[in-house]
Design a protein around this motif. Structure first.
Motif, PDB file in Angstrom:
ATOM      1  N   VAL A 186      59.814  40.443  20.692  1.00 33.84           N
ATOM      2  CA  VAL A 186      58.531  39.828  20.741  1.00 33.84           C
ATOM      3  C   VAL A 186      57.434  40.375  21.507  1.00 33.84           C
ATOM      4  O   VAL A 186      58.313  40.945  22.597  1.00 33.84           O
ATOM      5  N   THR A 187      56.357  40.575  21.706  1.00 36.60           N
ATOM      6  CA  THR A 187      55.332  41.752  22.195  1.00 36.60           C
ATOM      7  C   THR A 187      54.017  40.633  23.029  1.00 36.60           C
ATOM      8  O   THR A 187      53.968  39.556  22.432  1.00 36.60           O
ATOM      9  N   VAL A 188      54.337  40.981  23.953  1.00 37.16           N
ATOM     10  CA  VAL A 188      53.438  39.808  24.755  1.00 37.16           C
ATOM     11  C   VAL A 188      52.057  41.253  25.542  1.00 37.16           C
ATOM     12  O   VAL A 188      52.802  41.817  26.276  1.00 37.16           O
ATOM     13  N   THR A 189      50.959  40.469  25.496  1.00 38.20           N
ATOM     14  CA  THR A 189      49.968  40.690  25.733  1.00 38.20           C
ATOM     15  C   THR A 189      49.597  40.851  27.504  1.00 38.20           C
ATOM     16  O   THR A 189      49.101  39.064  27.415  1.00 38.20           O
ATOM     17  N   ALA A 190      49.623  40.490  29.061  1.00 45.80           N
ATOM     18  CA  ALA A 190      50.073  39.621  29.633  1.00 45.80           C
ATOM     19  C   ALA A 190      47.814  40.431  30.386  1.00 45.80           C
ATOM     20  O   ALA A 190      47.411  40.711  29.726  1.00 45.80           O
ATOM     21  N   SER A 191      48.030  39.736  31.399  1.00 45.61           N
ATOM     22  CA  SER A 191      47.094  38.814  31.908  1.00 45.61           C
ATOM     23  C   SER A 191      46.527  40.750  32.309  1.00 45.61           C
ATOM     24  O   SER A 191      45.437  40.289  32.873  1.00 45.61           O
ATOM     25  N   ASP A 192      47.072  40.988  32.557  1.00 47.12           N
ATOM     26  CA  ASP A 192      46.423  42.217  33.413  1.00 47.12           C
ATOM     27  C   ASP A 192      46.203  43.792  32.778  1.00 47.12           C
ATOM     28  O   ASP A 192      46.326  44.356  32.577  1.00 47.12           O
ATOM     29  N   GLY A 193      46.704  42.750  31.022  1.00 49.64           N
ATOM     30  CA  GLY A 193      46.598  43.844  29.661  1.00 49.64           C
ATOM     31  C   GLY A 193      47.320  44.603  29.160  1.00 49.64           C
ATOM     32  O   GLY A 193      47.616  45.417  28.562  1.00 49.64           O
ATOM     33  N   GLN A 194      48.650  44.420  30.610  1.00 52.51           N
ATOM     34  CA  GLN A 194      49.772  45.452  30.360  1.00 52.51           C
ATOM     35  C   GLN A 194      50.147  44.699  28.809  1.00 52.51           C
ATOM     36  O   GLN A 194      50.478  43.375  28.527  1.00 52.51           O
ATOM     37  N   VAL A 218      45.061  24.699  31.838  1.00 50.57           N
ATOM     38  CA  VAL A 218      45.149  26.435  32.440  1.00 50.57           C
ATOM     39  C   VAL A 218      44.888  26.858  33.008  1.00 50.57           C
ATOM     40  O   VAL A 218      44.768  27.967  34.260  1.00 50.57           O
ATOM     41  N   ALA A 219      43.551  27.411  32.701  1.00 49.40           N
ATOM     42  CA  ALA A 219      42.397  27.563  33.067  1.00 49.40           C
ATOM     43  C   ALA A 219      42.325  27.723  34.043  1.00 49.40           C
ATOM     44  O   ALA A 219      41.812  28.875  35.246  1.00 49.40           O
ATOM     45  N   ASN A 220      42.099  26.736  34.318  1.00 48.25           N
ATOM     46  CA  ASN A 220      41.662  25.767  35.741  1.00 48.25           C
ATOM     47  C   ASN A 220      42.501  26.179  36.995  1.00 48.25           C
ATOM     48  O   ASN A 220      41.844  26.549  37.918  1.00 48.25           O
ATOM     49  N   PHE A 221      43.444  26.032  36.617  1.00 52.78           N
ATOM     50  CA  PHE A 221      44.469  26.770  37.459  1.00 52.78           C
ATOM     51  C   PHE A 221      44.975  27.664  37.914  1.00 52.78           C
ATOM     52  O   PHE A 221      44.631  28.054  39.119  1.00 52.78           O
ATOM     53  N   ILE A 222      44.603  28.760  37.191  1.00 47.89           N
ATOM     54  CA  ILE A 222      44.862  30.039  37.161  1.00 47.89           C
ATOM     55  C   ILE A 222      43.405  30.620  38.129  1.00 47.89           C
ATOM     56  O   ILE A 222      43.636  31.664  39.044  1.00 47.89           O
ATOM     57  N   ALA A 223      42.143  29.751  37.802  1.00 49.32           N
ATOM     58  CA  ALA A 223      41.309  30.270  38.944  1.00 49.32           C
ATOM     59  C   ALA A 223      41.626  30.100  40.018  1.00 49.32           C
ATOM     60  O   ALA A 223      41.423  30.403  40.981  1.00 49.32           O
ATOM     61  N   ALA A 224      42.252  28.759  40.665  1.00 50.08           N
ATOM     62  CA  ALA A 224      41.984  28.143  41.426  1.00 50.08           C
ATOM     63  C   ALA A 224      43.090  28.433  42.800  1.00 50.08           C
ATOM     64  O   ALA A 224      43.405  29.034  43.463  1.00 50.08           O
ATOM     65  N   ASN A 225      44.549  29.211  41.548  1.00 50.32           N
ATOM     66  CA  ASN A 225      45.475  29.484  42.636  1.00 50.32           C
ATOM     67  C   ASN A 225      45.911  31.217  41.810  1.00 50.32           C
ATOM     68  O   ASN A 225      46.247  31.657  40.985  1.00 50.32           O
ATOM     69  N   PRO A 226      45.438  32.277  42.786  1.00 46.63           N
ATOM     70  CA  PRO A 226      45.189  33.713  42.079  1.00 46.63           C
ATOM     71  C   PRO A 226      46.545  34.536  42.595  1.00 46.63           C
ATOM     72  O   PRO A 226      46.439  34.980  43.260  1.00 46.63           O
ATOM     73  N   TYR A 227      47.411  33.977  41.858  1.00 47.12           N
ATOM     74  CA  TYR A 227      49.127  34.401  42.378  1.00 47.12           C
ATOM     75  C   TYR A 227      49.281  35.885  41.805  1.00 47.12           C
ATOM     76  O   TYR A 227      48.290  36.216  40.766  1.00 47.12           O
ATOM     77  N   PRO A 228      49.842  36.404  42.251  1.00 47.43           N
ATOM     78  CA  PRO A 228      50.330  38.224  41.970  1.00 47.43           C
ATOM     79  C   PRO A 228      51.425  38.222  40.804  1.00 47.43           C
ATOM     80  O   PRO A 228      51.522  39.041  41.004  1.00 47.43           O
ATOM     81  N   PHE A 229      51.006  37.808  40.144  1.00 48.34           N
ATOM     82  CA  PHE A 229      51.800  37.567  38.194  1.00 48.34           C
ATOM     83  C   PHE A 229      50.406  37.842  37.508  1.00 48.34           C
ATOM     84  O   PHE A 229      49.544  37.013  37.084  1.00 48.34           O
ATOM     85  N   ASN A 230      51.258  38.015  35.829  1.00 51.17           N
ATOM     86  CA  ASN A 230      51.042  37.524  35.158  1.00 51.17           C
ATOM     87  C   ASN A 230      50.415  35.660  33.892  1.00 51.17           C
ATOM     88  O   ASN A 230      52.381  35.967  34.437  1.00 51.17           O
TER      89      ASN A 230
END
Length: 165
Positions: free
Chosen positions: A34-42, A98-110
């Motif tokens: 599978v090919t995934v597109t990460a949140s950083d666009g990679q 999920v979107a709320n969690f990501i917005a509240a927790n800017p972890y350094p991964f995708n």
């Protein structure tokens, strides 16, 4: 002739131990194609990623998943670009949670939202969280864990799989 069954049984046991050792050490199972597109666009091809990829299936309703996110962040900060870390939310997790969690927790991964369940299905129909996979640069799965990942093991294995040049 009398010892033939004992010898045969010994050979079968030795072969099984050899197979177990092979799959434990080399990671004989390939990651799904599978090919995934990460949140950083990679874009990452998971069955041939070229560097280690840690895939963590998680859900906002999973207390263990949430409590391990800081440990995953420390791992990513320690190894930086030597490996990729993908936190894949489950299809049963409401996208706005999920979107709320990501917005509240800017972890350094995708983060990747598996809204249709295709990724969890590709990895063997994952339903329990957390479930973690470590994929070697050659695309072999070298670690699989349902439940809390062994962070000490992951540190060691990522270090082995991605030597610093």
């Amino acid at each position: 002739m009398k010892n033939l069954p004992v010898v045969s049984l010994g050979l079968v046991v030795a072969a099984l131990i050899g197979l177990l050792a092979y799959f434990t050490v080399s990671g004989g199972e390939k990651a799904p194609a599978v090919t995934v597109t990460a949140s950083d666009g990679q874009t990452l091809n998971l069955n041939l990623p070229k560097k280690p990829v840690l895939v963590n299936f998680w859900a906002t309703s999973c207390p263990s998943c949430i409590s391990k996110m800081p440990d995953l962040a420390k791992l990513k900060e320690e190894y930086g670009d030597r490996f990729e870390l993908l936190a894949i939310s489950m299809d049963y997790d409401p996208p706005h949670h999920v979107a709320n969690f990501i917005a509240a927790n800017p972890y350094p991964f995708n983060f990747i939202q598996d809204t249709d369940g295709a990724l969890s299905e590709a990895f063997g129909n994952i339903r329990l969280t957390p479930t973690t996979f470590l994929i070697a640069p050659n695309g072999n799965i070298v670690y699989r864990k349902i439940g809390d990942a062994d962070m000490e093991f992951l540190h060691t294995r990522i270090n082995q799989l991605s030597p610093q040049f």
